[in-house]
Design an enzyme around this catalytic site. Structure first.
Site, PDB file in Angstrom:
ATOM      1  N   ARG A 177     -51.994  10.818 -93.771  1.00 25.46           N
ATOM      2  CA  ARG A 177     -51.146  10.207 -94.802  1.00 25.46           C
ATOM      3  C   ARG A 177     -50.553   8.883 -94.365  1.00 25.46           C
ATOM      4  O   ARG A 177     -49.969   8.159 -95.172  1.00 25.46           O
ATOM      5  CB  ARG A 177     -50.044  11.183 -95.208  1.00 25.46           C
ATOM      6  N   GLN A 236     -56.327  20.378 -78.125  1.00 28.60           N
ATOM      7  CA  GLN A 236     -56.511  21.416 -79.133  1.00 28.60           C
ATOM      8  C   GLN A 236     -57.804  21.083 -79.872  1.00 28.60           C
ATOM      9  O   GLN A 236     -57.839  20.232 -80.745  1.00 28.60           O
ATOM     10  CB  GLN A 236     -55.329  21.471 -80.109  1.00 28.60           C
ATOM     11  N   THR A 289     -49.723  25.789 -85.587  1.00 28.82           N
ATOM     12  CA  THR A 289     -48.821  25.327 -84.527  1.00 28.82           C
ATOM     13  C   THR A 289     -48.787  26.261 -83.327  1.00 28.82           C
ATOM     14  O   THR A 289     -48.711  25.802 -82.175  1.00 28.82           O
ATOM     15  CB  THR A 289     -47.405  25.159 -85.092  1.00 28.82           C
ATOM     16  N   GLY A 316     -39.334  25.712 -94.505  1.00 33.25           N
ATOM     17  CA  GLY A 316     -39.123  27.107 -94.160  1.00 33.25           C
ATOM     18  C   GLY A 316     -37.639  27.392 -94.060  1.00 33.25           C
ATOM     19  O   GLY A 316     -36.861  26.542 -93.596  1.00 33.25           O
ATOM     20  N   ALA A 346     -35.267 -33.708 -77.332  1.00 30.14           N
ATOM     21  CA  ALA A 346     -35.837 -33.216 -78.584  1.00 30.14           C
ATOM     22  C   ALA A 346     -37.300 -33.629 -78.716  1.00 30.14           C
ATOM     23  O   ALA A 346     -37.679 -34.746 -78.373  1.00 30.14           O
ATOM     24  CB  ALA A 346     -35.046 -33.745 -79.766  1.00 30.14           C
ATOM     25  N   SER A 375     -38.379 -41.777 -73.119  1.00 30.14           N
ATOM     26  CA  SER A 375     -38.719 -41.210 -74.423  1.00 30.14           C
ATOM     27  C   SER A 375     -40.102 -41.653 -74.886  1.00 30.14           C
ATOM     28  O   SER A 375     -40.512 -42.792 -74.665  1.00 30.14           O
ATOM     29  CB  SER A 375     -37.676 -41.627 -75.459  1.00 30.14           C
TER      30      SER A 375
END
Length: 451
Positions: free
Chosen positions: A18, A78, A84, A144, A366, A409
């Site tokens: 899902r 598994q 479970t 449950g 900068a 610069s």
């Protein structure tokens, strides 16, 4: 005091169809950690503890994640999905080694805490065979139900099998369970599969225990803590709960979050004292922030170490491998990556510093960039202490700028600059008197320029 031994079995074999994803469900993330990592982190660890992770076939990535988080983890597969209880018995060899407590948890419940695991174990020390974790559901439909008589849990009834009266019960099964290790296999082996799906369900362990006259009890927790993740929507809900927790923990530790709901943290974020975070900041994994540092709005930080009294942002992006020394300043629209900026360095705006080391108290103007990639390999820029790099400079790596050096610069620096030297790479400026007027007249054919 005798320390009770424990085995935690984490069930992580689900496909998570899902989730609509090729990624195994338990490897999806909340607060930049996998669901599985959260559960393994909460599970008991240290002296007398063991950990088993049950995975599905061909899920080596899940095994690798388990080993990354807990190198001591035992991995079991598994092969068939028969319920479970069947999944738990995939770890039979680990159970058979013998422990005091067997804890059973799920790899898709990232909000469970170490404190809850400890509370779940406590009744076993008092003689209970089973302690089952429950919660009060706002809407119990589909869960449950715990059937309780006095202080005893006598059954866990699935919603489909519950009577009308039992469906009114709001105490629901979270699925997490602790079983007395001496009786665990005796209980698990007696669980049958006489149901419509022919599967072996862990909740039936309560009935087996009661048939033997053994006590089962309930431990309650909040509904949030046992949220299971089956969809992307539920993943987002869990993220929201986790972020609320992390923000509260940060503020409880003394961090100032001006607008907490706009700040996103990682589960492993480390804060010093008197840290301030302005609105709309995202902090990814692997970030450590020392005392007195301020993170200004709209900054994004990942795998970065920030020293004391650092200032970052607004609108800064600090990428993996960044380290800022005490008092360093990173301003707006500055990006760093794999860069060490020592104490007092200033990179105030519109710059990129990547694959670089910048010495203490240097100033980066900068628009400066370290040109670290030649299309094939990354190269390093080293800037010495107290250097000044002028605005709009390009430092073409590999290159070294010496201590106290000055870069004019607009320069493109391709060669090493010695200590205290000045480097300037710039075309000579020329001025033509009256040139602008002549240009306008030429373009307009003698007519006045349109305004």
């Amino acid at each position: 005091m005798t320390i009770r031994s424990s085995l935690t079995i984490v069930l992580a074999a689900g496909e998570g169809t899902r989730m609509r994803s090729n990624l195994p469900k338990v490897l999806h993330s909340v607060a930049h950690q996998s669901l599985l990592a959260h559960v393994l982190g909460a599970a008991p660890q240290g002296t007398g503890t063991a950990l088993a992770v049950v995975i599905g076939p061909d899920h080596q990535a899940v095994a690798d994640e388990a080993k990354r988080i807990r190198p001591d983890a035992l991995i079991f597969v598994q092969a068939e999905r028969l319920g479970t209880a069947h999944a738990v018995l995939a770890a039979r060899k680990a159970i058979a080694r013998g422990v005091d407590d067997v804890l059973i948890a799920f790899g898709d419940t990232p909000l469970i805490s170490a404190e809850t695991f400890a509370r779940l174990r406590a009744p076993l020390a008092g003689g209970a065979a089973i302690a089952a974790l429950g919660f009060r559901a706002k809407d119990p439909t589909g869960y449950g139900r715990f059937i309780v008589e006095g202080n005893r849990l006598v059954a866990i009834r699935e919603h489909a099998d519950a009577s009308n009266d039992e469906r009114k019960i709001d105490l629901c099964n979270a699925g997490v369970m602790a079983i007395d290790g001496r009786r665990a296999l005796a209980i698990l082996d007696r669980i049958g599969n006489a149901n419509s799906k022919g599967e072996y369900y862990l909740p039936d362990a309560v009935g087996v225990a009661n048939d033997n006259g053994w006590e089962s009890v309930v431990i309650e927790t909040s509904e949030d803590e046992v949220r299971g993740i089956n969809t992307k929507a539920q993943l987002a809900e869990a993220e929201g709960v986790m972020q609320t927790r992390l923000r509260k923990a940060a503020m409880d530790a003394g961090v100032t979050l001006i607008a907490p709901e706009t700040v996103f943290l990682a589960a492993d974020t480390v804060f010093g004292k008197d840290v301030t975070i302005e609105p709309f900041v995202v902090i990814g994994p692997g970030v450590s922030i020392a005392d007195g540092t301020v993170i200004h709005s709209f900054s994004h930080i990942v795998e970065t170490t920030l020293g004391k009294k650092v200032s970052v942002g607004p609108y800064a992006r600090l990428r993996p491998g960044t380290s800022l020394g005490d008092g360093a300043r990173i301003g707006n629209f500055v990006e760093t990556k794999a860069a060490t900026l020592e104490a007092g360095v200033k990179v105030n705006h519109l710059s990129y510093i990547g694959d670089a080391t910048v010495g203490a108290n240097s100033n980066i103007g900068a628009g400066t960039i370290t040109c670290n990639y030649d299309g094939f390999k990354k190269h390093k820029t080293v800037i010495g202490q107290g250097a000044f790099v002028g605005t709009n400079s390009s430092l073409v790596a590999p290159v070294k700028i010496g201590n106290g050096a000055y870069i004019g610069s607009g320069s493109v620096i391709t060669k090493d600059v010695p200590d205290d030297a000045m480097a300037l790479e710039r075309s000579q400026q020329t001025i033509r008197e009256g040139g602008a007027a002549r240009y306008r007249e030429m373009k307009s054919g003698g007519k006045k320029a349109e305004k």
